[in-house]
Design a protein around this motif. Structure first.
Motif, PDB file in Angstrom:
ATOM      1  N   LEU A 257      -8.893   1.731  28.686  1.00  0.00           N
ATOM      2  CA  LEU A 257      -8.485   1.997  30.158  1.00  0.00           C
ATOM      3  C   LEU A 257      -8.503   0.882  31.015  1.00  0.00           C
ATOM      4  O   LEU A 257      -7.766   0.631  32.074  1.00  0.00           O
ATOM      5  CB  LEU A 257      -9.611   3.131  30.664  1.00  0.00           C
ATOM      6  N   LYS A 258      -9.442  -0.233  30.801  1.00  0.00           N
ATOM      7  CA  LYS A 258      -9.507  -1.316  31.558  1.00  0.00           C
ATOM      8  C   LYS A 258      -8.167  -1.910  31.540  1.00  0.00           C
ATOM      9  O   LYS A 258      -7.615  -2.848  32.446  1.00  0.00           O
ATOM     10  CB  LYS A 258     -10.649  -2.296  31.091  1.00  0.00           C
ATOM     11  N   ASN A 259      -7.634  -2.156  30.205  1.00  0.00           N
ATOM     12  CA  ASN A 259      -6.228  -3.067  30.226  1.00  0.00           C
ATOM     13  C   ASN A 259      -4.955  -2.099  30.307  1.00  0.00           C
ATOM     14  O   ASN A 259      -4.067  -2.635  30.011  1.00  0.00           O
ATOM     15  CB  ASN A 259      -6.284  -3.626  28.754  1.00  0.00           C
ATOM     16  N   PHE A 260      -5.287  -0.965  30.278  1.00  0.00           N
ATOM     17  CA  PHE A 260      -3.897  -0.001  30.369  1.00  0.00           C
ATOM     18  C   PHE A 260      -2.934  -0.182  31.517  1.00  0.00           C
ATOM     19  O   PHE A 260      -3.452  -0.548  32.692  1.00  0.00           O
ATOM     20  CB  PHE A 260      -4.456   1.371  30.674  1.00  0.00           C
ATOM     21  N   PRO A 261      -1.621  -0.383  31.317  1.00  0.00           N
ATOM     22  CA  PRO A 261      -1.083  -0.018  30.119  1.00  0.00           C
ATOM     23  C   PRO A 261      -0.574  -1.018  29.121  1.00  0.00           C
ATOM     24  O   PRO A 261       0.269  -0.985  28.263  1.00  0.00           O
ATOM     25  CB  PRO A 261       0.391   0.465  30.977  1.00  0.00           C
ATOM     26  N   ASP A 262      -1.355  -2.319  29.270  1.00  0.00           N
ATOM     27  CA  ASP A 262      -1.026  -3.377  28.460  1.00  0.00           C
ATOM     28  C   ASP A 262      -1.796  -3.185  27.008  1.00  0.00           C
ATOM     29  O   ASP A 262      -3.092  -3.644  26.917  1.00  0.00           O
ATOM     30  CB  ASP A 262      -1.422  -4.669  28.930  1.00  0.00           C
ATOM     31  N   PHE A 263      -1.299  -2.615  26.144  1.00  0.00           N
ATOM     32  CA  PHE A 263      -1.813  -2.436  24.801  1.00  0.00           C
ATOM     33  C   PHE A 263      -2.198  -3.796  23.915  1.00  0.00           C
ATOM     34  O   PHE A 263      -3.192  -3.764  23.113  1.00  0.00           O
ATOM     35  CB  PHE A 263      -1.019  -1.443  23.804  1.00  0.00           C
ATOM     36  N   LEU A 264      -1.387  -4.770  24.382  1.00  0.00           N
ATOM     37  CA  LEU A 264      -1.709  -5.997  23.849  1.00  0.00           C
ATOM     38  C   LEU A 264      -2.883  -6.777  24.252  1.00  0.00           C
ATOM     39  O   LEU A 264      -3.620  -7.359  23.237  1.00  0.00           O
ATOM     40  CB  LEU A 264      -0.640  -7.070  23.732  1.00  0.00           C
ATOM     41  N   LYS A 265      -3.331  -6.501  25.437  1.00  0.00           N
ATOM     42  CA  LYS A 265      -4.796  -7.162  25.848  1.00  0.00           C
ATOM     43  C   LYS A 265      -5.699  -6.418  25.406  1.00  0.00           C
ATOM     44  O   LYS A 265      -6.760  -6.546  25.193  1.00  0.00           O
ATOM     45  CB  LYS A 265      -4.370  -7.053  27.625  1.00  0.00           C
ATOM     46  N   TYR A 266      -5.313  -5.055  25.258  1.00  0.00           N
ATOM     47  CA  TYR A 266      -6.508  -4.080  24.633  1.00  0.00           C
ATOM     48  C   TYR A 266      -6.690  -4.262  23.093  1.00  0.00           C
ATOM     49  O   TYR A 266      -7.863  -4.639  22.785  1.00  0.00           O
ATOM     50  CB  TYR A 266      -6.004  -2.759  24.639  1.00  0.00           C
TER      51      TYR A 266
END
Length: 311
Positions: A257-266
């Motif tokens: 949730l913190k990084n959404f929508p960046d799945f690579l950062k997640y």
């Protein structure tokens, strides 16, 4: 970015929690669930008090409170006290509680919708579809390591504040006081644990009702993909020593949730957060088992730990 169409595969606790939080901040979310009803039925439902930080409404579901565990090695019993209280909660009821929170946002939860491929027409896809995740398999990712868990009950009231366990190969047998009933279960190698558990039940003259089983995955698996990712059991995210996955899965969900929508950062942050904890806990578990069976006099009788991370 709020116009992104998001699909979550799996209406377990992680999928529902993500659906609630993403819907709350304005994303259009659809949840697909293969079963005809919501609610995990094979789970001990033993969660640390952290569960209230994620789902404060779950407080009224608490059946009992646990402060310690007794580990019965053949020649020594070790008492481990928890720095955080553990709650006994019915997992089925917890899932349905979160489903009601999701529904108030008008989020679509489509039941009885099994998938054999990754759905099209969505901007972001989150696989929360459990140990045998279709999303993970369709991405061609490796399988996690599996253990088999068994669970049954006797209709004996028990409000003790401690759990009992008996270590076995790659797992343990457990006894959990659930208030109005008592739970027995086992986790271990798929080809051994059933026979070991049956022997234990026979030796202790125990006849369980509703014995059920489930696979427990282990081995953090996160795709390097900008539009598709995994969370919870689908990512093999369970505690190496106990097989519990709810709190770790919800922690991972918050990172997503913190990084959404960046799945690579997640992907980067979840590996940074969990990998060393997984390696350390695997090593410590092996050491405890080694000393417990081979050199029990070297183990202390009383230890205090942080139940979700050991330290």
């Amino acid at each position: 970015m709020k116009n992104l169409k998001v699909v979550i595969i799996g209406a377990g606790i992680c999928g529902l929690y993500l659906a609630e939080k993403l819907s709350e901040i304005g994303y259009k979310v659809t949840v697909f669930e293969k079963k005809q009803k919501i609610g995990k039925e094979v789970c001990s439902g033993l969660f640390s008090e952290r569960i209230l930080k994620f789902i404060p409404q779950s407080e009224h579901l608490i059946k009992n409170r646990i402060h310690s565990v007794l580990i019965h090695f053949p020649r020594k019993t070790v008492k481990i006290s928890f720095s955080k209280t553990f709650f006994v909660i019915n997992h089925f009821e917890l899932d349905n509680l979160v489903a009601k929170l999701v529904e108030k946002f008008g989020t679509k939860i489509i039941l009885n919708h099994p998938l054999d491929s990754i759905p099209e027409g969505f901007d972001r896809i989150i696989g929360c579809d459990g140990a045998t995740s279709i999303v993970r398999r369709r991405l061609g990712l490796p399988e996690p390591n599996y253990r088999l868990a068994l669970q049954g009950f006797i209709s004996q009231k028990n409000y003790s504040d401690f759990v009992e366990t008996w270590p076995i190969n790659r797992g343990f047998i457990w006894k959990i006081p659930r208030g109005e009933k008592t739970e027995y279960g086992a986790i271990g190698n798929s080809n051994q644990v059933k026979l070991i558990f049956e022997k234990f039940l026979k030796e202790n003259n125990l006849k369980l009702k509703e014995i059920k089983s489930a696979l427990v995955p282990q081995g953090l698996i996160i795709p390097s993909h900008s539009k598709i990712t995994l969370c919870g059991d689908a990512a093999g995210l369970t505690k190496p020593w106990s097989g519990g996955g709810v709190i770790w899965g919800l922690l991972a969900a918050n990172i997503l949730l913190k990084n959404f929508p960046d799945f690579l950062k997640y992907q980067k942050e979840i590996k940074s957060f969990f990998i060393l904890r997984i390696i350390f806990s695997k090593f410590l578990t092996k050491m405890v088992y080694f000393f417990g069976f081979k050199l029990p006099w070297l183990l202390p009788k009383n230890v205090k730990i942080e139940g979700d991370f050991l330290i």
